[in-house]
Design an enzyme around this catalytic site. Structure first.
Site, PDB file in Angstrom:
ATOM      1  N   ASP A   1       0.829  -1.212   0.000  1.00 13.58           N
ATOM      2  CA  ASP A   1       0.000   0.000   0.000  1.00 13.58           C
ATOM      3  C   ASP A   1       0.858   1.254   0.000  1.00 13.58           C
ATOM      4  O   ASP A   1       0.484   2.265   0.604  1.00 13.58           O
ATOM      5  CB  ASP A   1      -0.910   0.030   1.236  1.00 13.58           C
ATOM      6  CG  ASP A   1      -2.153  -0.823   1.062  1.00 13.58           C
ATOM      7  OD1 ASP A   1      -2.367  -1.318  -0.046  1.00 13.58           O
ATOM      8  OD2 ASP A   1      -2.897  -0.988   2.044  1.00 13.58           O
TER       9      ASP A   1
ATOM     10  N   CYS B   1     -17.161 -17.695  -5.392  1.00  7.99           N
ATOM     11  CA  CYS B   1     -18.257 -16.985  -4.736  1.00  7.99           C
ATOM     12  C   CYS B   1     -19.618 -17.520  -5.166  1.00  7.99           C
ATOM     13  O   CYS B   1     -20.601 -17.371  -4.435  1.00  7.99           O
ATOM     14  CB  CYS B   1     -18.187 -15.490  -5.047  1.00  7.99           C
ATOM     15  SG  CYS B   1     -16.854 -14.631  -4.189  1.00  7.99           S
TER      16      CYS B   1
ATOM     17  N   CYS C   1     -23.522 -16.324  -4.292  1.00 14.84           N
ATOM     18  CA  CYS C   1     -23.602 -15.626  -3.014  1.00 14.84           C
ATOM     19  C   CYS C   1     -23.440 -14.120  -3.203  1.00 14.84           C
ATOM     20  O   CYS C   1     -22.542 -13.662  -3.910  1.00 14.84           O
ATOM     21  CB  CYS C   1     -22.526 -16.151  -2.068  1.00 14.84           C
ATOM     22  SG  CYS C   1     -22.497 -15.340  -0.453  1.00 14.84           S
TER      23      CYS C   1
ATOM     24  N   CYS D   1     -22.074 -10.259   0.885  1.00 13.76           N
ATOM     25  CA  CYS D   1     -21.233  -9.077   1.109  1.00 13.76           C
ATOM     26  C   CYS D   1     -21.861  -7.831   0.502  1.00 13.76           C
ATOM     27  O   CYS D   1     -21.747  -6.727   1.059  1.00 13.76           O
ATOM     28  CB  CYS D   1     -19.827  -9.304   0.549  1.00 13.76           C
ATOM     29  SG  CYS D   1     -19.766  -9.585  -1.239  1.00 13.76           S
TER      30      CYS D   1
ATOM     31  N   CYS E   1     -24.039  -4.362   2.960  1.00  9.73           N
ATOM     32  CA  CYS E   1     -23.399  -3.048   3.014  1.00  9.73           C
ATOM     33  C   CYS E   1     -24.377  -1.981   3.493  1.00  9.73           C
ATOM     34  O   CYS E   1     -25.427  -1.756   2.868  1.00  9.73           O
ATOM     35  CB  CYS E   1     -22.847  -2.666   1.639  1.00  9.73           C
ATOM     36  SG  CYS E   1     -22.033  -1.048   1.621  1.00  9.73           S
TER      37      CYS E   1
ATOM     38  N   CYS F   1     -18.564   4.303   0.653  1.00  4.19           N
ATOM     39  CA  CYS F   1     -17.961   3.274   1.500  1.00  4.19           C
ATOM     40  C   CYS F   1     -17.601   3.849   2.874  1.00  4.19           C
ATOM     41  O   CYS F   1     -16.935   4.889   2.966  1.00  4.19           O
ATOM     42  CB  CYS F   1     -16.725   2.706   0.822  1.00  4.19           C
ATOM     43  SG  CYS F   1     -15.807   1.509   1.820  1.00  4.19           S
TER      44      CYS F   1
ATOM     45  N   CYS G   1     -14.807  -0.355   8.192  1.00  2.00           N
ATOM     46  CA  CYS G   1     -16.045  -1.132   8.220  1.00  2.00           C
ATOM     47  C   CYS G   1     -15.715  -2.555   7.808  1.00  2.00           C
ATOM     48  O   CYS G   1     -14.987  -2.773   6.839  1.00  2.00           O
ATOM     49  CB  CYS G   1     -17.060  -0.519   7.268  1.00  2.00           C
ATOM     50  SG  CYS G   1     -18.627  -1.422   7.169  1.00  2.00           S
TER      51      CYS G   1
ATOM     52  N   CYS H   1     -18.874  -6.380   5.152  1.00  2.00           N
ATOM     53  CA  CYS H   1     -18.796  -7.315   4.025  1.00  2.00           C
ATOM     54  C   CYS H   1     -17.915  -8.511   4.358  1.00  2.00           C
ATOM     55  O   CYS H   1     -18.134  -9.618   3.842  1.00  2.00           O
ATOM     56  CB  CYS H   1     -18.324  -6.610   2.759  1.00  2.00           C
ATOM     57  SG  CYS H   1     -16.697  -5.831   2.856  1.00  2.00           S
TER      58      CYS H   1
ATOM     59  N   CYS I   1     -19.164 -12.607   4.891  1.00  2.00           N
ATOM     60  CA  CYS I   1     -18.620 -13.549   3.908  1.00  2.00           C
ATOM     61  C   CYS I   1     -18.463 -14.949   4.509  1.00  2.00           C
ATOM     62  O   CYS I   1     -17.752 -15.129   5.497  1.00  2.00           O
ATOM     63  CB  CYS I   1     -17.271 -13.053   3.396  1.00  2.00           C
ATOM     64  SG  CYS I   1     -16.485 -14.192   2.220  1.00  2.00           S
TER      65      CYS I   1
END
Length: 362
Positions: free
Chosen positions: A143, A197, A200, A203, A207, A223, A250, A253, A257
């Site tokens: 990052d 996934c 599904c 997630c 939100c 977000c 947050c 999600c 999962c």
């Protein structure tokens, strides 16, 4: 100049060295000639990056590894696990979100700053490779530069891109940090991960702010992680009630999962909660002074938002206390603390304090 191909490191050795450094996941992405511009440009054109101007700065470098670091032909991708030690952490997360007195801090930020743990270990991995084969070209990231880490992790087989845009795998869910080592080593890439996934959409459905306009697409402007961390100005009034008691990031999600039920904690304490951030009350955190904030967020990812935004987020959370259900004594104390902070508040903080006070008086 790239090393002699006859001296390239063996993949098994690379994976072993990565594991010795605490990386639970390892893969190699072939990035020679890679260009990820198409999806990135659409996302930027729609303004989904919000105020994160650096996302739009030099998008070519973000989309093409060799444009950022000339000579790059492969990326060593690593993952460091960070799930909480208590296997009931998902259940505890929902309980914290439902408790009006609690402050919710995203799991990833409760312990030590992952940037300071992952990137130095990538440097150690590079040193280990150089010891084995001699000097080579590389650059380590966590990052810390325009690198599309999830896309590269998927390409390297560490996991697939979930509908919530995070990297997922069947062993650890999404509970791992990513690190990248760009290299000029012409290594064979691993097979990309297949998505699992299915149909599904938990997630997306969970939100609070409907930040996912489509599977695999996040509008950062809605977000909560963006609003409480990256966004420096006033939080949009219409979104404040939806933030609840989430004061830094947050996890909804991720809590929703199904793959995260398999996540396990690492065997080191780097990401263990500090200063009780997994159980803290809203008022206790709101009472921190600037000096306490500086001291208790030292070595933490939280420190980067600064005291003003920390107080802004807490004011919103206090304003979201429900007078119909919250303990009356809590409401009285919250109003008192909010009003007292007005005396030395910045204009940004004052706006959120007034909003919160008005909400508690409704």
């Amino acid at each position: 100049m790239a090393p002699d191909p006859r001296r390239l490191p063996d993949r098994a050795d690379l994976a072993g060295w990565a594991a010795e450094l605490g990386f639970a996941h390892f893969g190699i992405a072939d990035v020679a000639g890679l260009d990820l511009s198409e999806g990135l440009q659409r996302w930027l054109a729609d303004g989904c990056h919000g105020e994160m101007a650096w996302m739009a700065r030099d998008p070519g470098q973000r989309a093409r590894p060799a444009a950022l670091v000339p000579g790059t032909v492969s990326a060593l991708m690593v993952g460091a696990d960070y799930a909480p030690a208590d296997p009931r952490w998902v259940e505890q997360g929902w309980q914290a979100l439902a408790d009006p007195q609690r402050a919710y801090v995203s799991v990833y930020a409760r312990g030590r700053d992952y940037h300071r743990r992952v990137r130095p270990r990538l440097q150690q991995l590079a040193d280990r490779i150089a010891t084995a084969i001699g000097p080579f070209g590389y650059r380590a990231f966590c990052d810390s530069a325009p690198v599309m880490e999830v896309a590269l992790a998927t390409r390297a087989g560490l996991g697939w891109r979930g509908k919530h845009t995070l990297a997922l795998n069947r062993r650890q869910g999404s509970m791992f940090f990513l690190g990248t080592l760009y290299t000029d080593l012409p290594l064979a890439g691993d097979a990309p991960a297949e998505p699992h996934c299915g149909n599904c959409t938990r997630c997306l459905d969970i939100c609070p702010t409907n930040a996912f306009p489509a599977p695999g697409r996040l509008d950062a402007r809605r977000c909560i992680s963006y609003l409480t961390i990256e966004h420096a100005g006033p939080i949009p009034v219409e979104l404040r009630p939806l933030i609840g008691n989430r004061i830094y990031g947050c996890d909804d999600c991720q809590l929703a999962c199904p793959w995260n039920k398999f996540a396990t904690a690492p065997d080191h304490p780097d990401f263990d909660p500090r200063h009780g951030l997994d159980q803290a009350g809203l008022l206790a955190l709101f009472d921190w002074t600037p000096e306490a904030f500086d001291e208790r967020t030292r070595g933490s990812a939280i420190r980067r938002i600064g005291f003003e935004r920390w107080q802004r987020n807490l004011a919103v959370a206090l304003g979201n206390l429900d007078p119909a259900t919250a303990p009356p004594e809590l409401l009285v104390l919250a109003r008192q603390r909010l009003q007292a902070r007005l005396a030395d508040a910045t204009p940004l903080l004052a706006e959120h304090l007034h909003w919160a006070i008005g909400r508690l008086g409704r």
